[in-house]
Design an enzyme around this catalytic site. Structure first.
Site, PDB file in Angstrom:
ATOM      1  N   TYR A   1      32.273  37.771 -34.195  1.00 24.61           N
ATOM      2  CA  TYR A   1      31.380  37.745 -35.352  1.00 24.61           C
ATOM      3  C   TYR A   1      31.409  39.120 -35.995  1.00 24.61           C
ATOM      4  O   TYR A   1      31.235  40.137 -35.313  1.00 24.61           O
ATOM      5  CB  TYR A   1      29.956  37.399 -34.905  1.00 24.61           C
ATOM      6  CG  TYR A   1      28.959  37.354 -36.042  1.00 24.61           C
ATOM      7  CD1 TYR A   1      28.973  36.301 -36.957  1.00 24.61           C
ATOM      8  CD2 TYR A   1      27.997  38.351 -36.197  1.00 24.61           C
ATOM      9  CE1 TYR A   1      28.056  36.249 -38.000  1.00 24.61           C
ATOM     10  CE2 TYR A   1      27.080  38.295 -37.235  1.00 24.61           C
ATOM     11  CZ  TYR A   1      27.114  37.250 -38.130  1.00 24.61           C
ATOM     12  OH  TYR A   1      26.205  37.201 -39.160  1.00 24.61           O
TER      13      TYR A   1
ATOM     14  N   ASP B   1      35.577  46.531 -34.387  1.00 20.62           N
ATOM     15  CA  ASP B   1      34.206  46.306 -34.824  1.00 20.62           C
ATOM     16  C   ASP B   1      33.308  46.709 -33.656  1.00 20.62           C
ATOM     17  O   ASP B   1      33.144  45.976 -32.691  1.00 20.62           O
ATOM     18  CB  ASP B   1      34.009  44.830 -35.188  1.00 20.62           C
ATOM     19  CG  ASP B   1      32.578  44.538 -35.628  1.00 20.62           C
ATOM     20  OD1 ASP B   1      31.688  45.366 -35.348  1.00 20.62           O
ATOM     21  OD2 ASP B   1      32.356  43.485 -36.236  1.00 20.62           O
TER      22      ASP B   1
ATOM     23  N   LYS C   1      23.632  48.872 -36.541  1.00 21.42           N
ATOM     24  CA  LYS C   1      22.252  49.375 -36.358  1.00 21.42           C
ATOM     25  C   LYS C   1      22.072  50.514 -35.366  1.00 21.42           C
ATOM     26  O   LYS C   1      21.128  51.293 -35.492  1.00 21.42           O
ATOM     27  CB  LYS C   1      21.371  48.199 -35.974  1.00 21.42           C
ATOM     28  CG  LYS C   1      22.017  47.263 -34.950  1.00 21.42           C
ATOM     29  CD  LYS C   1      21.851  45.792 -35.332  1.00 21.42           C
ATOM     30  CE  LYS C   1      22.860  44.914 -34.632  1.00 21.42           C
ATOM     31  NZ  LYS C   1      23.166  43.690 -35.319  1.00 21.42           N
TER      32      LYS C   1
HETATM   33  N1  HOZ Z   1      23.419  38.148 -35.682  1.00 22.62           N
HETATM   34  C1  HOZ Z   1      22.549  38.748 -34.719  1.00 22.62           C
HETATM   35  C2  HOZ Z   1      22.977  38.455 -33.348  1.00 22.62           C
HETATM   36  N2  HOZ Z   1      24.327  38.675 -33.061  1.00 22.62           N
HETATM   37  C3  HOZ Z   1      21.127  38.300 -34.887  1.00 22.62           C
HETATM   38  C4  HOZ Z   1      20.420  39.141 -35.842  1.00 22.62           C
HETATM   39  C5  HOZ Z   1      18.920  38.932 -35.875  1.00 22.62           C
HETATM   40  O1  HOZ Z   1      18.459  37.813 -35.808  1.00 22.62           O
HETATM   41  O2  HOZ Z   1      18.215  39.927 -35.981  1.00 22.62           O
END
Ligand code: HOZ
Length: 427
Positions: free
Chosen positions: A142, A237, A265
């Site tokens: 992802y 990534d 983040k």
């Molecule tokens: N796409 C995030 C997990 N791989 C989730 C992001 C969220 O819900 O804060």
């Protein structure tokens, strides 16, 4: 009705699915999301006053635990100076210097606001640099929600069983080629078919959005060789692995060089930040130096930079944090694996350093297809059992469990006890 339920009911009327990111909706595991109102150290508290031992850590960035005093102090100080200028600042230069002086192959870095943005921009840069259009991604990896990368993606799309998102024009994904994680021969075939058309191979060095799927020995090295051979850009990534497996991320952990690296983040200690960086020759393609355009008012935001600098400085100055964290991960997931050997349920644990997960299948999980054999209804029961015992895990099978430096052995021993109650209940 609990306060969380009441708020969620209101949320569903005004926010699609009641959430601002799909996995949070608890859709695949049932029940309603807990409305979190505060977090400190290893615990989060919901609107009903329940506290949970947290293993999501805002999906990774809370590597020192929530609300770390040094980060909080830096943020308060930065807020006093002003929230956003849309102009160049010293803090962003300090951040770039910190990254470039420490991370292999990163000579220049550009701040953005999220991992999605970082990856989207890195792909554009790789295309601009090579003059080629095609990219290779791996099924189950992802890389955020930009159009070109929503092809057999992991995380929420995998949970929702949406192989290709609606709303993405065919034209946006026609140059996205899918390969099989942990199978370098699948990438080699693509290079043989398109020897001069592939701009980049992008990979999560540890698959962490189809559950946790570590790279097989030699897999990342083979990607490196293939990219070098065919003149393509290798993009790691590192939104999940960066500054987590170690200060130098997956590059340092596995000893494999990337050409471009993306971060999310963790760079902002949880504030909305992302970054992409890499070799000077490639990054020099980015505007205003080069012809690849990318911009953003909030990029390098002073408050986010202050938070990130505070956390990264602690991590850089205390390499023992990583040693202890990875040892803790090896010990904890080792115990989980031993526990699962005794269960009658189809279950296995995978891990890499502080990242781990449990799959409910006896098929060895090495890629997207094998990850999908996990019985997600069993994950839902497991999640519910843990939540009832005040342990907050990712509310979806195809996500990671994140240990932080703040988790104590005592807390983890308690978690193992609760796990025993689920996996060995009939024994
Ligand atoms: N796409 C995030 C997990 N791989 C989730 C992001 C969220 O819900 O804060």
């Amino acid at each position: 009705m609990t306060k969380s339920e009441a708020i969620f009911e209101r949320a569903c009327k005004v926010i699609p699915g009641g959430v601002n990111s799909p996995v949070r909706a608890f859709g695949s595991i049932g029940g309603t999301p807990r409305m979190i109102c505060s977090a400190d150290g290893t615990h989060m508290t919901d609107e009903d006053g329940n506290t949970y031992l947290d293993f999501v850590g805002s999906w990774g960035p809370m590597i020192l635990g929530h609300n770390h005093p040094a980060v909080k102090e830096a943020v308060i100080k930065a807020c006093e100076d002003g929230l956003s200028f849309g102009a160049a600042t010293k803090r962003e230069v300090e951040m770039a210097e910190l990254i470039c002086s420490s991370i292999p192959n990163v000579d220049m870095v550009r701040m953005v606001n999220s991992g999605t943005e970082a990856v989207m921009s890195a792909i554009r840069t790789a295309r601009g640099y090579t003059g080629r259009d095609k990219i290779v991604k791996f099924m189950g990896c992802y890389h955020g929600h930009s159009d070109a990368l929503l092809v057999q993606a992991g995380s929420g799309v995998m949970t929702a069983g949406i192989p290709d998102s609606a709303g993405v024009p065919k034209g946006c994904t026609q140059d996205t080629l899918s390969a099989v994680y942990n199978d370098a021969s699948s990438v080699e075939k693509l290079f043989e078919t398109f020897p001069e058309e592939i701009a980049a191979v992008i990979v999560e060095p540890v698959g962490a959005n189809m559950g946790v799927v570590p790279p097989a020995p030699g897999f990342l090295e083979s990607l490196r060789s293939l990219c070098t051979k065919y003149g393509a850009v290798l993009i790691f990534d590192e939104v999940i692995t960066g500054f987590r497996l170690g200060f130098t991320g997956a590059q340092g952990y596995f000893g494999v060089d990337a050409d471009l690296v993306t971060y999310g983040k963790i760079i902002g200690a949880g504030m909305p930040v992302g970054a992409y960086g890499g070799k000077r020759e490639i990054m020099s393609c980015v505007a205003p130096v080069g012809p690849v355009y990318q911009a953003g008012t909030l990029s390098g935001n002073p408050v986010a930079m202050a938070a990130g600098l505070a956390q990264l400085t602690i991590l850089k100055d205390h390499p023992e944090i990583y040693q202890e964290l990875n040892e803790k991960g090896d010990w904890f997931y080792g115990e989980v694996k031993r526990l699962l050997e005794k269960t009658e349920l189809p279950a296995q644990a995978t891990s890499c350093g502080s990242l781990g997960c449990i799959f409910f299948t006896n098929t060895p999980v090495v890629n997207y297809e094998t990850a999908k054999t996990s019985d997600t209804s069993l994950y839902a029961s497991y999640f519910k059992h843990m939540l009832e015992n005040h342990i907050y895990l990712a509310p979806a099978q195809f996500e990671a469990m994140f240990l932080s430096a703040a988790h104590t052995r005592e807390e983890l021993v308690g978690v193992l006890d609760v796990m025993r109650g689920f996996f060995l209940k009939d024994n």
